[in-house]
Design a protein around this motif. Structure first.
Motif, PDB file in Angstrom:
ATOM      1  N   TRP A  33       0.864  -1.182   0.000  1.00 37.36           N
ATOM      2  CA  TRP A  33       0.000   0.000   0.000  1.00 37.36           C
ATOM      3  C   TRP A  33       0.901   1.233   0.000  1.00 37.36           C
ATOM      4  O   TRP A  33       1.775   1.375   0.862  1.00 37.36           O
ATOM      5  CB  TRP A  33      -0.898   0.024   1.230  1.00 37.36           C
ATOM      6  CG  TRP A  33      -2.105  -0.866   1.144  1.00 37.36           C
ATOM      7  CD1 TRP A  33      -2.236  -1.996   0.399  1.00 37.36           C
ATOM      8  CD2 TRP A  33      -3.332  -0.705   1.866  1.00 37.36           C
ATOM      9  NE1 TRP A  33      -3.472  -2.553   0.607  1.00 37.36           N
ATOM     10  CE2 TRP A  33      -4.169  -1.784   1.495  1.00 37.36           C
ATOM     11  CE3 TRP A  33      -3.804   0.224   2.782  1.00 37.36           C
ATOM     12  CZ2 TRP A  33      -5.461  -1.938   2.014  1.00 37.36           C
ATOM     13  CZ3 TRP A  33      -5.084   0.069   3.306  1.00 37.36           C
ATOM     14  CH2 TRP A  33      -5.908  -0.994   2.911  1.00 37.36           C
ATOM     15  N   VAL A  35       0.789   4.959   0.739  1.00 38.27           N
ATOM     16  CA  VAL A  35      -0.159   5.731   1.542  1.00 38.27           C
ATOM     17  C   VAL A  35       0.378   7.125   1.826  1.00 38.27           C
ATOM     18  O   VAL A  35       1.537   7.294   2.214  1.00 38.27           O
ATOM     19  CB  VAL A  35      -0.436   5.003   2.871  1.00 38.27           C
ATOM     20  CG1 VAL A  35      -1.321   5.844   3.786  1.00 38.27           C
ATOM     21  CG2 VAL A  35      -1.090   3.642   2.617  1.00 38.27           C
ATOM     22  N   HIS A  48      -8.204   5.131   6.080  1.00 33.92           N
ATOM     23  CA  HIS A  48      -7.489   4.060   5.376  1.00 33.92           C
ATOM     24  C   HIS A  48      -6.019   4.052   5.775  1.00 33.92           C
ATOM     25  O   HIS A  48      -5.417   2.982   5.962  1.00 33.92           O
ATOM     26  CB  HIS A  48      -7.603   4.258   3.860  1.00 33.92           C
ATOM     27  CG  HIS A  48      -8.871   3.711   3.280  1.00 33.92           C
ATOM     28  ND1 HIS A  48      -9.866   3.127   4.028  1.00 33.92           N
ATOM     29  CD2 HIS A  48      -9.306   3.664   1.981  1.00 33.92           C
ATOM     30  CE1 HIS A  48     -10.856   2.748   3.244  1.00 33.92           C
ATOM     31  NE2 HIS A  48     -10.541   3.061   1.989  1.00 33.92           N
ATOM     32  N   ARG A 139      -1.951  -0.852  -3.724  1.00 31.87           N
ATOM     33  CA  ARG A 139      -3.102   0.029  -3.561  1.00 31.87           C
ATOM     34  C   ARG A 139      -2.580   1.437  -3.267  1.00 31.87           C
ATOM     35  O   ARG A 139      -1.599   1.586  -2.536  1.00 31.87           O
ATOM     36  CB  ARG A 139      -4.003  -0.433  -2.417  1.00 31.87           C
ATOM     37  CG  ARG A 139      -5.279   0.409  -2.263  1.00 31.87           C
ATOM     38  CD  ARG A 139      -6.130  -0.071  -1.085  1.00 31.87           C
ATOM     39  NE  ARG A 139      -7.397   0.639  -1.059  1.00 31.87           N
ATOM     40  CZ  ARG A 139      -8.506   0.211  -1.639  1.00 31.87           C
ATOM     41  NH1 ARG A 139      -8.498  -0.962  -2.273  1.00 31.87           N
ATOM     42  NH2 ARG A 139      -9.623   0.905  -1.592  1.00 31.87           N
ATOM     43  N   VAL A 141      -3.376   5.013  -1.504  1.00 31.70           N
ATOM     44  CA  VAL A 141      -4.228   5.714  -0.543  1.00 31.70           C
ATOM     45  C   VAL A 141      -3.813   7.186  -0.565  1.00 31.70           C
ATOM     46  O   VAL A 141      -2.755   7.545  -0.061  1.00 31.70           O
ATOM     47  CB  VAL A 141      -4.092   5.139   0.876  1.00 31.70           C
ATOM     48  CG1 VAL A 141      -4.964   5.931   1.851  1.00 31.70           C
ATOM     49  CG2 VAL A 141      -4.494   3.667   0.893  1.00 31.70           C
TER      50      VAL A 141
END
Length: 276
Positions: A33, A35, A48, A139, A141
């Motif tokens: 991730w 972020v 998140h 992912r 974020v």
């Protein structure tokens, strides 16, 4: 002002238990991730981001990620510093990306934690592309970028209907650490009423000169927001034609966001922190 965050989520040992994991995307082992932690104040992290901190097995964090944010990390997580600060020894970008891939292929949940937003001068695009090419799931974020959130904490709106319908965001140095050569400074100078610059204090004398030579009014206000959203935040104000001399004669704390244009004047009335 930021104590509400700890009050909301309780003590360190139980604040993750307060989050219902069913409300969040699955942070799968073997994935990364990327972020954004926001501009500094932990309360400006997204849920998140907060959730990812509690789930990660490995956390790779940048220089602009504060220690207080890391107190919300999974206590069993490995913490790895990957900060880059101008003029100081820094890990190479390729090495960081390769380590992310390595940890992901060890079936770990890898959190790449960046100050601000990963895709706003954060090299998140490069890291994501490398992960994609290696077949690693990832992912993104988003986070609040300092060029918007940091200004807001100083009472400076990036846009205001009475002053500007456009704003330019640019970085004050390129990958070599020098003034960006790919920027058309003559075009930028008059393209928008407001210019927001990241990492620009070091080269502000040169940048200010280029903007004035490009046709920018030397009397335009310049605001320098240092340590944005943190308790020791400060705002310095000068004019574009005097900005170079100003930073040479004054000790300007960094990290800082530099904003050029009429919105700087709004800090006189919109600096809401002085009204607390």
């Amino acid at each position: 002002m930021r104590n509400w965050f700890k009050h909301l989520f309780g003590k360190k040992q139980d604040h993750f238990a307060r989050l219902d994991s069913r409300a969040f995307p699955h942070f799968a082992p073997g994935s990364v991730w990327l972020v954004g932690a926001g501009p500094g104040d932990p309360g400006l992290m997204s849920l998140h981001a907060f959730y990812a901190l509690g789930q990660a097995d490995v956390i790779v964090y940048d220089a602009l990620v504060g220690e207080e944010i890391l107190t919300y990390a999974n206590p069993r997580a490995e913490l790895h510093y990957a900060g880059k600060r101008g003029g100081k020894p820094s890990p190479k970008q390729n090495d960081i990306s390769l380590k992310l891939i390595e940890w992901a292929k060890q079936n770990k949940r890898v959190l790449r934690l960046k100050g601000g937003d990963p895709f706003m001068f954060g090299r998140g695009g490069e890291e994501s592309e490398t992960l994609h090419n290696a077949g690693v799931k990832f992912r993104i974020v988003p986070g609040i970028t300092a060029g918007i959130g940091g200004l807001a904490y100083a009472g400076i709106p990036a846009t205001h209907r009475d002053t500007n319908q456009a704003v330019i965001f640019l970085t004050g140095h390129d990958e070599t650490g020098n003034v960006p050569q790919a920027v058309d400074w003559h075009a930028v100078a008059t393209a928008a009423p407001v210019i927001v610059m990241y990492m620009a204090v070091k080269h502000l004398p040169s940048i200010a000169q280029k903007l004035v030579e490009g046709g920018r009014n030397p009397q335009d206000k310049v605001g320098i927001v240092s340590n944005a959203t943190l308790p020791h935040q400060s705002l310095m104000v000068t004019q574009l034609g005097e900005a170079g001399e100003f930073v040479q004669q004054n000790e300007v704390p960094t990290p800082a966001i530099v904003v050029v244009g009429p919105v700087v004047d709004y800090a006189k009335i919109l600096n809401w922190q002085d009204k607390d």
